[in-house]
Design a protein around this motif. Structure first.
Motif, mmCIF file in Angstrom:
data_model
loop_
_atom_site.group_PDB
_atom_site.id
_atom_site.type_symbol
_atom_site.label_atom_id
_atom_site.label_comp_id
_atom_site.label_asym_id
_atom_site.label_seq_id
_atom_site.Cartn_x
_atom_site.Cartn_y
_atom_site.Cartn_z
ATOM 1 N N CYS A 1 -3.193 -5.698 11.891
ATOM 2 C CA CYS A 1 -2.931 -6.522 10.716
ATOM 3 C C CYS A 1 -2.248 -7.839 11.089
ATOM 4 C CB CYS A 1 -2.071 -5.750 9.725
ATOM 5 S SG CYS A 1 -0.461 -5.254 10.366
ATOM 6 N N THR A 2 -2.232 -8.775 10.148
ATOM 7 C CA THR A 2 -1.560 -10.048 10.348
ATOM 8 C C THR A 2 -0.071 -9.896 10.093
ATOM 9 O OG1 THR A 2 -1.803 -10.707 8.036
ATOM 10 C CG2 THR A 2 -3.630 -11.238 9.516
ATOM 11 N N SER A 3 0.677 -10.946 10.385
ATOM 12 C CA SER A 3 2.115 -10.903 10.101
ATOM 13 C C SER A 3 2.356 -10.779 8.600
ATOM 14 C CB SER A 3 2.787 -12.165 10.644
ATOM 15 O OG SER A 3 2.217 -13.333 10.086
ATOM 16 N N TYR A 4 1.462 -11.357 7.819
ATOM 17 C CA TYR A 4 1.535 -11.234 6.356
ATOM 18 C C TYR A 4 1.378 -9.772 5.948
ATOM 19 C CZ TYR A 4 -0.598 -11.295 1.644
ATOM 20 O OH TYR A 4 -0.936 -11.046 0.334
ATOM 21 N N GLY A 5 0.407 -9.087 6.539
ATOM 22 C CA GLY A 5 0.188 -7.673 6.230
ATOM 23 C C GLY A 5 1.364 -6.814 6.651
ATOM 24 N N LYS A 6 1.910 -7.095 7.819
ATOM 25 C CA LYS A 6 3.067 -6.333 8.292
ATOM 26 C C LYS A 6 4.255 -6.508 7.337
ATOM 27 C CE LYS A 6 2.202 -6.270 13.286
ATOM 28 N NZ LYS A 6 2.732 -6.685 14.617
ATOM 29 N N HIS A 7 4.494 -7.749 6.990
ATOM 30 C CA HIS A 7 5.633 -8.031 6.106
ATOM 31 C C HIS A 7 5.481 -7.325 4.756
ATOM 32 C CE1 HIS A 7 8.557 -10.186 3.685
ATOM 33 N NE2 HIS A 7 7.589 -10.508 2.859
ATOM 34 N N LEU A 8 4.311 -7.447 4.148
ATOM 35 C CA LEU A 8 4.121 -6.844 2.838
ATOM 36 C C LEU A 8 4.181 -5.323 2.896
ATOM 37 C CD1 LEU A 8 1.463 -8.835 0.792
ATOM 38 C CD2 LEU A 8 3.912 -8.669 0.455
ATOM 39 N N ALA A 9 3.564 -4.722 3.912
ATOM 40 C CA ALA A 9 3.600 -3.258 4.028
ATOM 41 C C ALA A 9 5.044 -2.778 4.129
ATOM 42 C CB ALA A 9 2.799 -2.812 5.247
ATOM 43 N N PHE A 10 5.837 -3.459 4.935
ATOM 44 C CA PHE A 10 7.244 -3.085 5.110
ATOM 45 C C PHE A 10 8.018 -3.233 3.798
ATOM 46 C CE2 PHE A 10 11.671 -3.796 6.119
ATOM 47 C CZ PHE A 10 11.935 -2.934 7.176
ATOM 48 N N GLU A 11 7.874 -4.382 3.146
ATOM 49 C CA GLU A 11 8.656 -4.652 1.943
ATOM 50 C C GLU A 11 8.238 -3.778 0.766
ATOM 51 O OE1 GLU A 11 11.344 -6.405 1.691
ATOM 52 O OE2 GLU A 11 11.271 -7.032 3.785
ATOM 53 N N ILE A 12 6.928 -3.574 0.603
ATOM 54 C CA ILE A 12 6.455 -2.707 -0.492
ATOM 55 C C ILE A 12 6.991 -1.289 -0.303
ATOM 56 C CG2 ILE A 12 4.413 -1.615 -1.511
ATOM 57 C CD1 ILE A 12 2.887 -4.217 -0.866
#
Length: 378
Positions: free
Chosen positions: A134-145
């Motif tokens: 995944c992209t850094s965007y995907g990593k960030h959102l998965a973590f935060e969600i």
């Protein structure tokens, strides 16, 4: 839980270890009123006449049974005794500890093996899945969600793979919430090995589980099958990033067949890793717009106990270190990437001022850039 000692369980466990004999085979045996022990005792000719087993399943069973009769160590009762000495818990279908969401599924595993804990009967659970690369965007959102949902008492389920899976588990652990990993191997192994730190933590704050008895290595054929368990344990599936043809889309297929809700996180229009999410939205999947909306939609109320930094900024008035212009840009900045020019147009501001505000928000840790010129709110 108490370990089983009845002989029929021993025969059921032994059957479960035979390649090709799976959940549907057990379901059909039950429909024909045949117990595992009775099945083991059937004559060879009778086995050959059974119309609910494929020939390869019959051949596999007859070979294993012949070996068990020639070598006492391979007898079902001895094999089961050896298993009971391992540090693995298990639960059988229709027992009270078996996850209630899965119990009525036609292809529900006869056995679930686990370390740590299974989801509690009354705990809401959500699967968060997506791309390994995944992209850094995907990593960030998965973590935060995951962090926000787990902080609200919602169990987070995923597959303990790289990328979105790992970040979802890590986010739930960061909130000191419950998270569960479904493996494509037995639970005594961590696959991939680099996720050992998460694997160990999850056993204290959730658990790892599998339908595969030890020893079972991770092979490619296991992962599409285990995805039905990921969705089956949950009330809904959230897809963060996924290609049109991917394991995440297989999980979605299982979820839809099981009557689960499916949510997709939109991403940049030019991102191949968001093509699957955009296709799901086009086909009618719900758009994931945030934890609050998600909880109200799925559970009928906003059950979160805390708020993210972004929510505090948006709902609590202006932050002391934001100018009026920065606050305005921050309030309008979505959680999915948007072009600076598009944002400027929506705000009726000149693009240079918006870009300056975005740079300031980046430096203050309130926004992030995904690709050249695309920004989203943290």
């Amino acid at each position: 839980m108490d370990l089983h000692q009845d002989k029929d369980t021993a025969y059921a466990y032994w059957l479960w270890t035979i390649p090709g004999i799976g959940a549907v085979s057990f379901r059909k045996m039950e429909e024909h009123g045949i117990t595992a022990r009775a099945f083991y005792e059937l004559r060879d000719e009778t086995i050959e006449k059974l119309d609910f087993l494929r020939q390869d399943q019959k051949d596999s069973f007859l070979t294993k049974r012949k070996q068990s009769r020639e070598n006492v160590a391979l007898h079902p009762e001895r094999v089961y005794e050896a298993f009971l000495k391992l540090s693995v818990y298990f639960v059988m279908l229709h027992e009270k500890d078996y996850p209630r969401r899965m119990a009525d599924l036609y292809d529900a595993p006869k056995f679930l093996f686990y370390k740590g804990h299974l989801p509690a009967e009354d705990q809401p659970c959500v699967a968060i899945v997506g791309a390994r690369g995944c992209t850094s965007y995907g990593k960030h959102l998965a973590f935060e969600i995951a962090k926000e949902l787990a902080g609200a008492g919602i169990g987070v389920v995923s597959g303990l793979a790289y990328g979105v899976d790992r970040e979802a588990h890590a986010g739930a652990l960061a909130a000191k919430g419950r998270t569960y990993g479904v493996l494509g191997c037995d639970v005594l192994q961590c696959y991939p090995e680099k996720n050992k730190d998460i694997y160990d933590q999850m056993q204290q704050n959730g658990g790892v589980l599998s339908e595969y008895p030890p020893p079972t290595e991770a092979v490619s054929a296991h992962f599409p099958l285990r995805n039905r368990i990921i969705s089956g344990l949950c009330d809904a599936v959230i897809v963060v990033e996924a290609r049109k043809k991917s394991g995440s889309m297989i999980t979605v297929e299982h979820a839809l067949a099981q009557g689960r809700n499916v949510y997709a996180v939109p991403g940049p229009l030019n991102s191949a890793l968001s093509e699957g999410c955009h296709e799901l939205i086009r086909q009618g999947a719900a758009i994931f717009t945030g934890a609050k909306d998600f909880c109200e939609d799925l559970y009928g109320e906003f059950i979160l106990s805390g708020h993210t930094q972004g929510e505090k900024v948006a709902k609590g008035g202006q932050k002391a270190d934001l100018s009026d212009a920065e606050q305005r840009v921050y309030d309008a900045l979505p959680v999915v990437p948007i072009g600076a020019e598009v944002l400027a147009s929506e705000l009726s501001m000149d693009s240079l001022s918006v870009k300056n505000c975005l740079v300031s928000l980046l430096l203050k840790g309130l926004a992030k850039e995904e690709g050249k010129g695309y920004f989203y709110r943290l």
